[in-house]
Design an enzyme around this catalytic site. Structure first.
Site, mmCIF file in Angstrom:
data_model
loop_
_atom_site.group_PDB
_atom_site.id
_atom_site.type_symbol
_atom_site.label_atom_id
_atom_site.label_comp_id
_atom_site.label_asym_id
_atom_site.label_seq_id
_atom_site.Cartn_x
_atom_site.Cartn_y
_atom_site.Cartn_z
ATOM 1 N N GLN A 1 0.818 -1.207 0.000
ATOM 2 C CA GLN A 1 0.000 0.000 0.000
ATOM 3 C C GLN A 1 0.853 1.259 0.000
ATOM 4 O O GLN A 1 2.053 1.236 0.265
ATOM 5 C CB GLN A 1 -0.916 0.012 1.219
ATOM 6 C CG GLN A 1 -2.190 -0.800 1.050
ATOM 7 C CD GLN A 1 -3.171 -0.465 2.153
ATOM 8 O OE1 GLN A 1 -3.318 -1.218 3.097
ATOM 9 N NE2 GLN A 1 -3.839 0.674 2.026
ATOM 10 N N HIS A 2 0.158 2.386 -0.276
ATOM 11 C CA HIS A 2 0.756 3.717 -0.222
ATOM 12 C C HIS A 2 1.874 3.822 -1.276
ATOM 13 O O HIS A 2 1.697 3.386 -2.399
ATOM 14 C CB HIS A 2 1.259 4.040 1.178
ATOM 15 C CG HIS A 2 0.307 3.712 2.280
ATOM 16 N ND1 HIS A 2 -0.965 4.230 2.357
ATOM 17 C CD2 HIS A 2 0.422 2.881 3.351
ATOM 18 C CE1 HIS A 2 -1.576 3.769 3.430
ATOM 19 N NE2 HIS A 2 -0.761 2.934 4.046
ATOM 20 N N ASP B 1 -2.306 -4.654 -0.412
ATOM 21 C CA ASP B 1 -1.976 -5.927 0.241
ATOM 22 C C ASP B 1 -2.925 -6.283 1.374
ATOM 23 O O ASP B 1 -3.356 -7.441 1.499
ATOM 24 C CB ASP B 1 -0.522 -5.937 0.712
ATOM 25 C CG ASP B 1 -0.133 -4.741 1.568
ATOM 26 O OD1 ASP B 1 -1.005 -3.879 1.868
ATOM 27 O OD2 ASP B 1 1.059 -4.631 1.925
#
Length: 471
Positions: free
Chosen positions: A72-73, A220
């Site tokens: 993520q991110h 994820d």
């Protein structure tokens, strides 16, 4: 004999790429592959593609659909020609911490939480874009498109800039409640609005790659939730290097304290999530201090009584992200001449780590997640001491699903869903779960939690790193 339909799922994580090929109807894993990523908190995205091609070599023959789940991110920046502007900044690159704090101060935590479900921190893409604009203006000027790691891999597969609401909800400029970008917040952070990926629904198709259907993909944590087939009342506690607590909710979260990130999930619902930097490494660090291996550590912890003789371990050995503990350090409190034993120290480490995650469970519960049972996953879930203590500290039934590549499996299940054109994801064969002994002493469990909260409150009240306090 009827030939079976195969689907593939990819987990492009911080450290490696994992590929699983599954039977689309049952979820049974047919074959797997893996390839490492470079170390570091920034990386050339081409390394992810190289790892994918290595990990998937020889695996995808006969596969009908594939899905990508990614860390993520992060921040992947592309120019007008689709070329990478600079190495991608990963979620764990903390140079954007001040940018996150500045964005919060400029608009207010309540504004951010209401708009996008989360308060900006270093990991979020919006904070990284502010950092880029301030510290690398020559690179910022070239940015035409901003995507996430999973988006970039999907683009390499299909040629389409695609994302899903789950992964988009970790950017800091997407509203899970409205399923729409907040380009006003992106412009505030970056100074302008680059092109963003189109957001697909959970079962929509991103395109094709070598004859395979490519699903929307996701982040994820969302993929892990999909693999575990979370239902209302299920909460996942993941004990990896860091610890996460998440569960599905029917309404969007908006926690101005910053303790809970108000993500969307990969099914059309929501996935409030709390994260701590301190999980499995608390146990390994304490075992090193005691001069024992993991089995020896478990034996010591299990030899101590619940409550560790009054020892309380605030296990913030790697600091914390939460606004109320920005500079926290680990501390050991309640020490006496009688209770300072290796057994009690080991037990206090386990109870302290799990109490921190139990606080995260309380936080997601406050954001609309019902807690009927805990699904305990991650490497530290295999610890005998953790298995004995978790039901006591959490105070609800605890189950340990069999070990699996949950993120990759969730991406594969999403691919099977897209392939089926069904309104609901496929129900795959149930996995074996170890059911731990149920908690029997609610008063004891609450006593451990209360003691942990007491010393944590003192740390917050003093406003200084816990290691400098006199308890």
């Amino acid at each position: 004999m009827t030939s079976r339909t195969l689907v593939a799922g990819v987990d492009s994580s911080t450290q490696s790429t994992k590929v699983v090929v599954c039977d689309a109807e049952t979820g049974a894993v047919v074959r797997t592959g893996r390839a490492a990523h470079p170390d570091g908190t920034e990386v050339d995205p081409n390394a992810w593609w190289d790892a994918f091609t290595t990990a998937s070599e020889g695996l995808l023959d006969g596969v009908a659909a594939i899905g990508i789940a990614g860390q993520q991110h992060g921040m992947v920046t592309l120019d007008e020609d689709g070329e990478i502007v600079r190495p991608a900044l990963l979620w764990n690159d903390t140079r954007s911490a001040q940018a996150g704090a500045d964005l919060t101060a400029e608009l207010g935590a309540e504004t951010w939480a209401t708009a996008v479900g989360s308060v900006p921190v270093a990991s979020f893409t919006v904070a990284k874009l502010r950092w880029l604009a301030e510290h690398e203006p020559e690179h910022a000027a070239r940015v035409a498109r901003v995507v996430l790691p999973h988006d970039w891999l999907t683009w390499r597969l299909t040629g389409e800039l695609i994302t899903d609401r789950g992964d988009a909800s970790g950017t800091g400029y997407f509203s899970p409640a409205e399923s729409a970008y907040r380009t006003d917040l992106l412009k505030h952070a970056f100074g302008r609005t680059p092109e963003l990926p189109r957001v697909l629904g959970p079962a929509e198709t991103a395109g094709q790659h070598n004859g395979m259907l490519v699903s929307a993909g996701t982040g994820d944590n969302m993929a892990a939730a999909l693999a575990l087939e979370l239902a209302p009342g299920d909460v996942v506690v993941s004990l990896g290097t860091s610890g996460t607590v998440f569960g599905v909710a029917e309404t969007a979260a908006a926690d101005a304290s910053g303790e809970v990130a108000g993500f969307a999930d990969a099914t059309g619902r929501f996935l409030p999530l709390a994260c701590t930097l301190n999980a499995a490494r608390v146990l390994t660090s304490t075992a090193t201090l005691l001069g024992v291996d993991q089995n020896g550590f478990d034996e010591l912890a299990l030899a101590a009584a619940p409550g560790a003789g009054g020892l309380t371990f605030l296990s913030y050995l790697d600091g914390e992200r939460t606004p109320n503990l920005p500079d926290a350090k680990g501390s050991l409190s309640g020490m006496t001449r009688d209770n300072m034993t290796p057994q009690n120290l080991a037990r206090a480490a386990v109870e302290g780590m799990l109490s921190g995650l139990a606080a995260g469970m309380d936080a997601v519960r406050a954001q609309g997640v019902s807690v009927g049972r805990v699904l305990l996953i991650g490497g530290a879930a295999r610890s005998a001491a953790v298995q004995a203590v978790a039901p006591i500290v959490f105070g609800v039934p605890v189950e340990i699903p069999e070990a699996a590549e949950y993120v990759a499996a969730g991406a594969a299940r999403q691919a099977a869903w897209a392939l089926s054109s069904s309104p609901e994801p496929p129900i795959w064969q149930g996995k074996t779960r170890l059911t731990l002994d149920e908690p029997t002493d609610a008063e004891l469990a609450e006593g451990i939690r209360v003691q942990h909260r007491h010393y944590e409150a003192r740390a917050v009240q003093h406003g200084v790193p816990a290691k400098t306090r006199e308890d």
